[in-house]
Design a protein around this motif. Sequence first.
Motif, PDB file in Angstrom:
ATOM      1  N   GLN A  69       0.807  -1.224   0.000  1.00  0.00           N
ATOM      2  CA  GLN A  69       0.000   0.000   0.000  1.00  0.00           C
ATOM      3  C   GLN A  69       0.841   1.275   0.000  1.00  0.00           C
ATOM      4  OE1 GLN A  69      -3.911  -0.695   2.393  1.00  0.00           O
ATOM      5  NE2 GLN A  69      -2.322  -1.884   3.450  1.00  0.00           N
ATOM      6  N   GLY A 126      -9.049   3.553   5.942  1.00  0.00           N
ATOM      7  CA  GLY A 126      -8.857   3.221   4.542  1.00  0.00           C
ATOM      8  C   GLY A 126      -7.735   2.241   4.276  1.00  0.00           C
ATOM      9  N   SER A 170     -10.063  -4.544   7.130  1.00  0.00           N
ATOM     10  CA  SER A 170      -9.860  -3.180   6.667  1.00  0.00           C
ATOM     11  C   SER A 170     -10.148  -2.216   7.802  1.00  0.00           C
ATOM     12  CB  SER A 170     -10.761  -2.880   5.458  1.00  0.00           C
ATOM     13  OG  SER A 170     -12.102  -3.249   5.708  1.00  0.00           O
ATOM     14  N   THR A 213     -16.867  -6.005   2.913  1.00  0.00           N
ATOM     15  CA  THR A 213     -16.737  -5.127   1.758  1.00  0.00           C
ATOM     16  C   THR A 213     -17.030  -5.904   0.479  1.00  0.00           C
ATOM     17  OG1 THR A 213     -15.015  -3.952   2.952  1.00  0.00           O
ATOM     18  CG2 THR A 213     -15.180  -3.514   0.612  1.00  0.00           C
ATOM     19  N   PRO A 242     -16.460   1.981  -1.911  1.00  0.00           N
ATOM     20  CA  PRO A 242     -15.349   2.903  -2.176  1.00  0.00           C
ATOM     21  C   PRO A 242     -13.997   2.359  -1.746  1.00  0.00           C
ATOM     22  CG  PRO A 242     -17.220   4.097  -1.263  1.00  0.00           C
ATOM     23  CD  PRO A 242     -17.566   2.637  -1.187  1.00  0.00           C
ATOM     24  N   LEU A 243     -13.963   1.612  -0.653  1.00  0.00           N
ATOM     25  CA  LEU A 243     -12.704   1.054  -0.180  1.00  0.00           C
ATOM     26  C   LEU A 243     -12.153   0.020  -1.151  1.00  0.00           C
ATOM     27  CD1 LEU A 243     -10.721   1.180   2.170  1.00  0.00           C
ATOM     28  CD2 LEU A 243     -12.025  -0.616   3.298  1.00  0.00           C
ATOM     29  N   TRP A 244     -13.056  -0.741  -1.778  1.00  0.00           N
ATOM     30  CA  TRP A 244     -12.672  -1.770  -2.748  1.00  0.00           C
ATOM     31  C   TRP A 244     -11.856  -1.159  -3.885  1.00  0.00           C
ATOM     32  CZ3 TRP A 244     -14.818  -7.008  -3.014  1.00  0.00           C
ATOM     33  CH2 TRP A 244     -14.485  -7.692  -4.183  1.00  0.00           C
ATOM     34  N   ASN A 245     -12.252   0.052  -4.308  1.00  0.00           N
ATOM     35  CA  ASN A 245     -11.642   0.673  -5.488  1.00  0.00           C
ATOM     36  C   ASN A 245     -10.761   1.869  -5.154  1.00  0.00           C
ATOM     37  OD1 ASN A 245     -13.083  -1.012  -7.489  1.00  0.00           O
ATOM     38  ND2 ASN A 245     -14.908   0.028  -6.708  1.00  0.00           N
ATOM     39  N   ALA A 246     -10.375   2.020  -3.900  1.00  0.00           N
ATOM     40  CA  ALA A 246      -9.639   3.210  -3.488  1.00  0.00           C
ATOM     41  C   ALA A 246      -8.264   3.296  -4.141  1.00  0.00           C
ATOM     42  CB  ALA A 246      -9.505   3.247  -1.968  1.00  0.00           C
ATOM     43  N   THR A 247      -7.574   2.158  -4.297  1.00  0.00           N
ATOM     44  CA  THR A 247      -6.252   2.131  -4.925  1.00  0.00           C
ATOM     45  C   THR A 247      -6.131   0.889  -5.799  1.00  0.00           C
ATOM     46  OG1 THR A 247      -5.165   0.829  -3.183  1.00  0.00           O
ATOM     47  CG2 THR A 247      -5.240   3.228  -2.876  1.00  0.00           C
ATOM     48  N   HIS A 280      -7.471  -2.794  -4.701  1.00  0.00           N
ATOM     49  CA  HIS A 280      -8.435  -3.470  -5.571  1.00  0.00           C
ATOM     50  C   HIS A 280      -7.970  -4.882  -5.891  1.00  0.00           C
ATOM     51  CE1 HIS A 280     -10.564  -3.930  -9.638  1.00  0.00           C
ATOM     52  NE2 HIS A 280     -11.494  -3.994  -8.712  1.00  0.00           N
TER      53      HIS A 280
END
Length: 274
Positions: free
Chosen positions: A98, A106, A119, A244, A249-254, A258
């Motif tokens: 990350q 997040g 998470s 999730t 939104p957390l799924w696709n944050a980075t 992802h």
Amino acid sequence: MATATTYGARAHARAQEGTRAEAMPVVPASAWPAPPCEAGHLVWAETVAGGNYTHKVLARGTELRLTDLSGDACAHLLLFAADRPWERLNVADTVKVQWNAYLGEGQLLLSDQGRVLASVIADTSGRHDALCGTSGLVRNTERYGDGTPQSPSPAGRELFKLAAAKNGLAPRDLPPSLSFFQGVEVREDGSLDFTGSAGPGVSVTLRTEQDVTVLLANVPHPADPREAYTSTPLEVLAWRAEATRSGDPLWNATPEGHRAFLNTAEFLAARGIA
């Protein structure tokens, strides 16, 4: 009440029913006086004394809230896939994948299989650490005079050994841990600066993305410079919620997160879980 006889001891023990101590588990958890959310149902309610530990197996989609009640708790955390203890929290990958050494809302807690174990969905502290791990027997003995589990200054790793044994795990199964509520920052020269606590009442909430075994040790951070062994109660509450899913939104944050969620979803789908 006399306890010199078996009958007296039994009567004394039974008289303690319903007594509440400052630090103890509440069974059933639904008896906790202040549920954290109306929509969920408590499955874990406990106050962990300073210098103590706890553990629990939590289902996928459980939310786990840790609260530093008095300002000097330090929650050292380990996670294991509940039925596959060889898949466990990997602090190095959690940081590396990350691109971030600082835990907070997040962030994902990743396993050594590139999957998400939990998470971080809320954080009012901002004082956490993914670099130092927990305290050990030798260091605590040097600093405080003793580091064994039954001493006034138990080391985090020694408490983790006890929690691990109660879940069929051995000392060799214990990887480096994360810690919440006592922060560390890296200076420009690479040395570490202990930033301490954000104060009483702060909390961090995790959401489990797989069935997990949780081990917690509430002991001073190994970089804490104070001479005295300082550790105050930690509140632990968990309730049923939802894991999730794609579109969160957390799924696709980075891109990295992802991919970790995709790895997790593929694995769970193959097992018929999700």
